[in-house]
Design a protein around this motif. Structure first.
Motif, PDB file in Angstrom:
ATOM      1  N   LEU A  51       0.844  -1.194   0.000  1.00 14.39           N
ATOM      2  CA  LEU A  51       0.000   0.000   0.000  1.00 14.39           C
ATOM      3  C   LEU A  51       0.880   1.245   0.000  1.00 14.39           C
ATOM      4  N   GLU A  52       0.616   2.174  -0.889  1.00  9.27           N
ATOM      5  CA  GLU A  52       1.388   3.405  -0.936  1.00  9.27           C
ATOM      6  C   GLU A  52       0.775   4.415   0.033  1.00  9.27           C
ATOM      7  N   MET A  53       1.576   4.906   1.002  1.00  9.91           N
ATOM      8  CA  MET A  53       1.055   5.840   2.003  1.00  9.91           C
ATOM      9  C   MET A  53       1.448   7.288   1.699  1.00  9.91           C
ATOM     10  N   SER A  54       2.330   7.490   0.732  1.00  7.10           N
ATOM     11  CA  SER A  54       2.768   8.856   0.451  1.00  7.10           C
ATOM     12  C   SER A  54       1.663   9.610  -0.302  1.00  7.10           C
ATOM     13  N   THR A  55       1.202  10.716   0.301  1.00  4.35           N
ATOM     14  CA  THR A  55       0.116  11.454  -0.351  1.00  4.35           C
ATOM     15  C   THR A  55       0.616  12.143  -1.622  1.00  4.35           C
ATOM     16  N   THR A  56       1.910  12.451  -1.653  1.00  2.00           N
ATOM     17  CA  THR A  56       2.464  13.069  -2.865  1.00  2.00           C
ATOM     18  C   THR A  56       2.333  12.096  -4.043  1.00  2.00           C
ATOM     19  N   LYS A  57       2.685  10.834  -3.779  1.00  2.00           N
ATOM     20  CA  LYS A  57       2.598   9.834  -4.857  1.00  2.00           C
ATOM     21  C   LYS A  57       1.137   9.539  -5.236  1.00  2.00           C
ATOM     22  N   MET A  58       0.280   9.500  -4.188  1.00  2.01           N
ATOM     23  CA  MET A  58      -1.143   9.262  -4.483  1.00  2.01           C
ATOM     24  C   MET A  58      -1.683  10.380  -5.367  1.00  2.01           C
ATOM     25  N   ARG A  59      -1.271  11.609  -5.017  1.00  7.79           N
ATOM     26  CA  ARG A  59      -1.767  12.762  -5.765  1.00  7.79           C
ATOM     27  C   ARG A  59      -1.346  12.703  -7.227  1.00  7.79           C
ATOM     28  N   GLN A  60      -0.093  12.343  -7.439  1.00  8.18           N
ATOM     29  CA  GLN A  60       0.387  12.206  -8.829  1.00  8.18           C
ATOM     30  C   GLN A  60      -0.449  11.174  -9.588  1.00  8.18           C
ATOM     31  N   ALA A  61      -0.703  10.052  -8.910  1.00  7.75           N
ATOM     32  CA  ALA A  61      -1.465   8.984  -9.569  1.00  7.75           C
ATOM     33  C   ALA A  61      -2.895   9.431  -9.869  1.00  7.75           C
ATOM     34  N   ILE A  62      -3.473  10.223  -8.943  1.00  6.05           N
ATOM     35  CA  ILE A  62      -4.833  10.736  -9.190  1.00  6.05           C
ATOM     36  C   ILE A  62      -4.805  11.675 -10.403  1.00  6.05           C
ATOM     37  N   GLU A  63      -3.788  12.554 -10.418  1.00  4.25           N
ATOM     38  CA  GLU A  63      -3.686  13.515 -11.522  1.00  4.25           C
ATOM     39  C   GLU A  63      -3.451  12.817 -12.867  1.00  4.25           C
ATOM     40  N   GLN A  64      -2.799  11.662 -12.796  1.00  7.53           N
ATOM     41  CA  GLN A  64      -2.576  10.899 -14.041  1.00  7.53           C
ATOM     42  C   GLN A  64      -3.799  10.063 -14.424  1.00  7.53           C
ATOM     43  N   GLY A  65      -4.837  10.129 -13.591  1.00  2.21           N
ATOM     44  CA  GLY A  65      -6.064   9.408 -13.909  1.00  2.21           C
ATOM     45  C   GLY A  65      -6.064   7.938 -13.481  1.00  2.21           C
ATOM     46  N   LYS A  66      -5.060   7.527 -12.698  1.00  2.05           N
ATOM     47  CA  LYS A  66      -5.015   6.129 -12.259  1.00  2.05           C
ATOM     48  C   LYS A  66      -6.070   5.847 -11.191  1.00  2.05           C
ATOM     49  N   TYR A  67      -6.439   6.867 -10.467  1.00  2.00           N
ATOM     50  CA  TYR A  67      -7.490   6.736  -9.448  1.00  2.00           C
ATOM     51  C   TYR A  67      -8.557   7.789  -9.702  1.00  2.00           C
ATOM     52  N   ALA A  68      -9.772   7.494  -9.236  1.00  2.00           N
ATOM     53  CA  ALA A  68     -10.890   8.408  -9.504  1.00  2.00           C
ATOM     54  C   ALA A  68     -10.781   9.682  -8.662  1.00  2.00           C
ATOM     55  N   GLY A  69     -10.128   9.611  -7.524  1.00  2.00           N
ATOM     56  CA  GLY A  69     -10.020  10.760  -6.635  1.00  2.00           C
ATOM     57  C   GLY A  69      -9.515  10.276  -5.295  1.00  2.00           C
ATOM     58  N   TRP A  70      -9.478  11.185  -4.309  1.00  2.19           N
ATOM     59  CA  TRP A  70      -8.971  10.806  -2.981  1.00  2.19           C
ATOM     60  C   TRP A  70      -9.832   9.738  -2.314  1.00  2.19           C
ATOM     61  N   ASP A  71     -11.086   9.641  -2.748  1.00  2.00           N
ATOM     62  CA  ASP A  71     -11.950   8.642  -2.103  1.00  2.00           C
ATOM     63  C   ASP A  71     -12.029   7.352  -2.914  1.00  2.00           C
ATOM     64  N   ASP A  72     -11.119   7.186  -3.868  1.00  2.00           N
ATOM     65  CA  ASP A  72     -11.063   5.921  -4.614  1.00  2.00           C
ATOM     66  C   ASP A  72     -10.865   4.766  -3.625  1.00  2.00           C
ATOM     67  N   PRO A  73     -11.683   3.721  -3.728  1.00  2.00           N
ATOM     68  CA  PRO A  73     -11.616   2.645  -2.722  1.00  2.00           C
ATOM     69  C   PRO A  73     -10.274   1.927  -2.664  1.00  2.00           C
ATOM     70  N   ARG A  74      -9.427   2.112  -3.653  1.00  2.29           N
ATOM     71  CA  ARG A  74      -8.124   1.442  -3.610  1.00  2.29           C
ATOM     72  C   ARG A  74      -7.091   2.234  -2.813  1.00  2.29           C
ATOM     73  N   LEU A  75      -7.431   3.498  -2.469  1.00  5.83           N
ATOM     74  CA  LEU A  75      -6.464   4.333  -1.761  1.00  5.83           C
ATOM     75  C   LEU A  75      -6.677   4.257  -0.238  1.00  5.83           C
ATOM     76  N   PRO A  76      -5.578   4.252   0.543  1.00  3.02           N
ATOM     77  CA  PRO A  76      -5.704   4.162   2.003  1.00  3.02           C
ATOM     78  C   PRO A  76      -5.874   5.531   2.659  1.00  3.02           C
ATOM     79  N   THR A  77      -6.738   6.366   2.102  1.00  6.79           N
ATOM     80  CA  THR A  77      -6.964   7.678   2.712  1.00  6.79           C
ATOM     81  C   THR A  77      -8.150   7.584   3.666  1.00  6.79           C
ATOM     82  N   ALA A  78      -8.221   8.520   4.607  1.00  6.16           N
ATOM     83  CA  ALA A  78      -9.325   8.525   5.563  1.00  6.16           C
ATOM     84  C   ALA A  78     -10.653   8.642   4.830  1.00  6.16           C
TER      85      ALA A  78
END
Ligand SMILES: [Zn+2]
Length: 400
Positions: free
Chosen positions: A330-357
């Protein structure tokens, strides 16, 4: 049988669990489980004291090394369920804090640290601050402010007192000036290269010997819009130049950064670095206990030096360092998550694959489930590696 080695094993264990300093009473409690009788206390206390003299001066790393060799002597090696009691809670309630950076929203890692702090506040009564660290204008993700506040409120049933550091700049300036007035800080205008070169030789830079008046003038020039520019002056703490760790020598407290701040715009150009802002806030909020990642051990040392310079040593909080829970997958770095969201790999911060609150909330997880997990895991300085599958299996059990 209780011999010197058994005493030492328990003393080391206790020291590792208590910031490097073992306590006689705790060791006695453990020895009772080993068969010590009340009548034997008088005889054994001098022996314990002798052992403590030996081990309390050792570094935690050395204590751990020695404990490794002796831990087989410990009978009740399994840690008990639930969190250990906190010391120094008789008079004061527990005032603690969690300080996320404004660089991204809360993740599972944050949630677990919040849990430890919050459970203690619930147990002893007190206050829980969520302090958003945003005094580095280069490292802020504006939507994080709203997200952190919303998620903190959800997680703590509105118990969290939310504070934003960039709204407290005047306070940090006041303390910076106090430190200059106490001759504990100075403004260094040397180039970073020159300072580093001297510091490595354990030598002072020319700025270190300037008097208070000259330093106050320089401080004004730092704050003045027409004064020093970015990179031209740094506020430094006067520590011990002989410290064996070069990074502890005259470490920086504040610097100039002219990047436009997302909340404060161009109102400020001098920004406190974390050791200054954290210390000021801990003092002002009268923080009594801190549970933080062990990667902050050196910062805790720096902050203690600042407490001391300000004459607030007695107010210095009790600190427990905790190891990290590493997720294999699981990737915990929000910087990396953000890049992936911006690249369209995830739907947003609430994408069920992301470990965000926000995603965990959406998936139906409840704060109580996390707290049960935290309680069961307890406080440990040891890093643990876990897979996503194993973690969620336990969490799902608690979340029912
Ligand atoms: Zn200098």
């Amino acid at each position: 049988m209780i011999n010197q080695k058994t005493i030492k094993a328990y003393a080391l264990k206790n020291a590792i669990e208590h910031n490097g300093k073992a306590v006689v009473g705790n060791i006695l409690n453990s020895l009772f489980k080993e068969g010590l009788k009340k009548t034997g206390i008088k005889k054994i206390i001098p022996e314990i004291n002798q052992v403590l003299k030996q081990i309390n001066t050792l570094s935690i790393d050395e204590q751990k090394k020695q404990f490794n060799d002796l831990q087989k002597l410990i009978k009740h090696r399994k840690t008990r369920q639930g969190l250990p009691e906190l010391p120094n809670t008789k008079k004061a309630k527990v005032i603690t804090r969690f300080a996320p950076s404004a660089s991204g929203p809360l993740t599972l890692g944050h949630i677990l640290t919040i849990g430890l702090n919050l459970l203690y506040v619930k147990k002893y009564g007190g206050k829980f601050y969520v302090r958003i660290e945003d005094t580095n204008p280069d490292n802020i993700y504006k939507p994080a402010y709203k997200m952190i506040q919303k998620e903190s409120k959800w997680l703590t049933s509105n118990k969290a007192i939310i504070v934003i550091q960039s709204k407290r700049m005047i306070l940090y300036y006041k303390y910076a000036e106090k430190l200059i007035n106490k001759n504990s800080a100075y403004i260094c205008t040397c180039s970073p290269e020159k300072f580093k070169e001297l510091s490595l030789k354990k030598k002072p830079c020319p700025c270190r010997n300037l008097n208070k008046k000259e330093n106050l003038q320089r401080w004004k020039k730092m704050l003045d819009k027409k004064g020093y520019g970015q990179g031209q002056a740094v506020l430094r703490f006067k520590s011990n130049l002989q410290d064996k760790n070069p990074a502890m020598r005259d470490f920086p407290l504040a610097r100039i950064n002219i990047t436009k701040h997302p909340l404060q715009g161009n109102k400020y150009k001098v920004w406190p670095l974390m050791n200054l802002s954290v210390t000021v806030d801990d003092i002002e909020m009268k923080i009594t206990h801190i549970i933080r990642g062990k990667d902050h051990r050196d910062n805790a040392k720096r902050q203690k030096l600042i407490y001391k310079a300000l004459g607030k040593e007695k107010q210095y909080p009790w600190i427990s360092f905790i190891g990290r829970l590493h997720f294999k997958d699981l990737e915990m770095s929000t910087t990396k998550m953000r890049q992936a969201i911006e690249q369209g790999k995830y739907a947003g911060w609430d994408d069920p694959r992301l470990p965000t609150a926000t995603s965990l909330k959406k998936r139906g997880y409840k704060p109580e489930g996390f707290w049960k997990f935290v309680e069961q895991k307890g406080i440990s300085e040891v890093d643990k590696v876990i897979s996503q599958k194993d973690f969620f299996e336990v969490l799902d059990m608690f979340n029912k």
